[in-house]
Design a protein around this motif. Structure first.
Motif, short mmCIF file in Angstrom:
data_model
loop_
_atom_site.label_atom_id
_atom_site.label_comp_id
_atom_site.label_asym_id
_atom_site.label_seq_id
_atom_site.Cartn_x
_atom_site.Cartn_y
_atom_site.Cartn_z
N SER A 111 -5.02 0.89 6.25
CA SER A 111 -5.30 0.20 5.00
C SER A 111 -5.08 1.16 3.83
CB SER A 111 -6.76 -0.29 4.98
OG SER A 111 -7.63 0.82 4.90
N ARG A 112 -5.10 0.63 2.63
CA ARG A 112 -4.95 1.47 1.43
C ARG A 112 -6.07 2.51 1.37
NH1 ARG A 112 -3.57 -0.68 -4.50
NH2 ARG A 112 -1.94 -1.56 -3.19
N ASP B 213 0.83 -1.21 0.00
CA ASP B 213 0.00 0.00 0.00
C ASP B 213 0.87 1.26 0.00
OD1 ASP B 213 -2.24 -1.61 -0.06
OD2 ASP B 213 -2.65 -1.42 2.09
#
Length: 122
Positions: free
Chosen positions: A89-90, A32
């Protein structure tokens, strides 16, 4: 240019692909961060075990660490702390950076991709 800084706890490596057990969360986070860099964001990652001077040089990071080592990782955007204690998270990174994440390619159980040829999704 936007700058993303990640202050990680002491680890043998930031990718998660070292030692006897691979941490899939770190592998995903490393991917990511690579995606974030491909979007034109400057990404700098610091490891407490190998770069303690980077932690000591940032008063905001020091203040967070005084609250406890469970505050690591510390994630900052343009010098402002936006997250502590988790690898984002992305989608979360994209939201903090004002980016639009592209969906990840998914693979069917039979090993084929979800995209049909010339669909433009890949």
């Amino acid at each position: 240019m936007t700058k993303l800084e990640v202050y990680d706890p002491a680890m043998c490596c930031s990718t998660g692909v070292c030692g006897p057990e691979v941490d899939p969360a770190l592998v995903t986070f490393a991917a990511d961060l690579k995606w974030v860099a491909e979007q034109g964001v400057t990404v700098q990652r610091y490891n407490l075990g190998t770069e303690p001077q980077a932690f000591a040089a940032n008063p905001l990071v020091l203040k967070e660490m005084e609250a406890g080592m469970d505050r690591l990782p510390i994630i900052a955007v343009d010098g402002h702390i936006v997250s502590t204690g988790v690898h984002l998270s992305r989608d979360q990174l994209a939201a903090k950076l004002g980016l639009t994440p592209k969906p990840r390619l998914t693979v069917k159980a039979d090993g084929s991709s979800c995209c049909s040829p010339k669909s433009g999704c890949c």
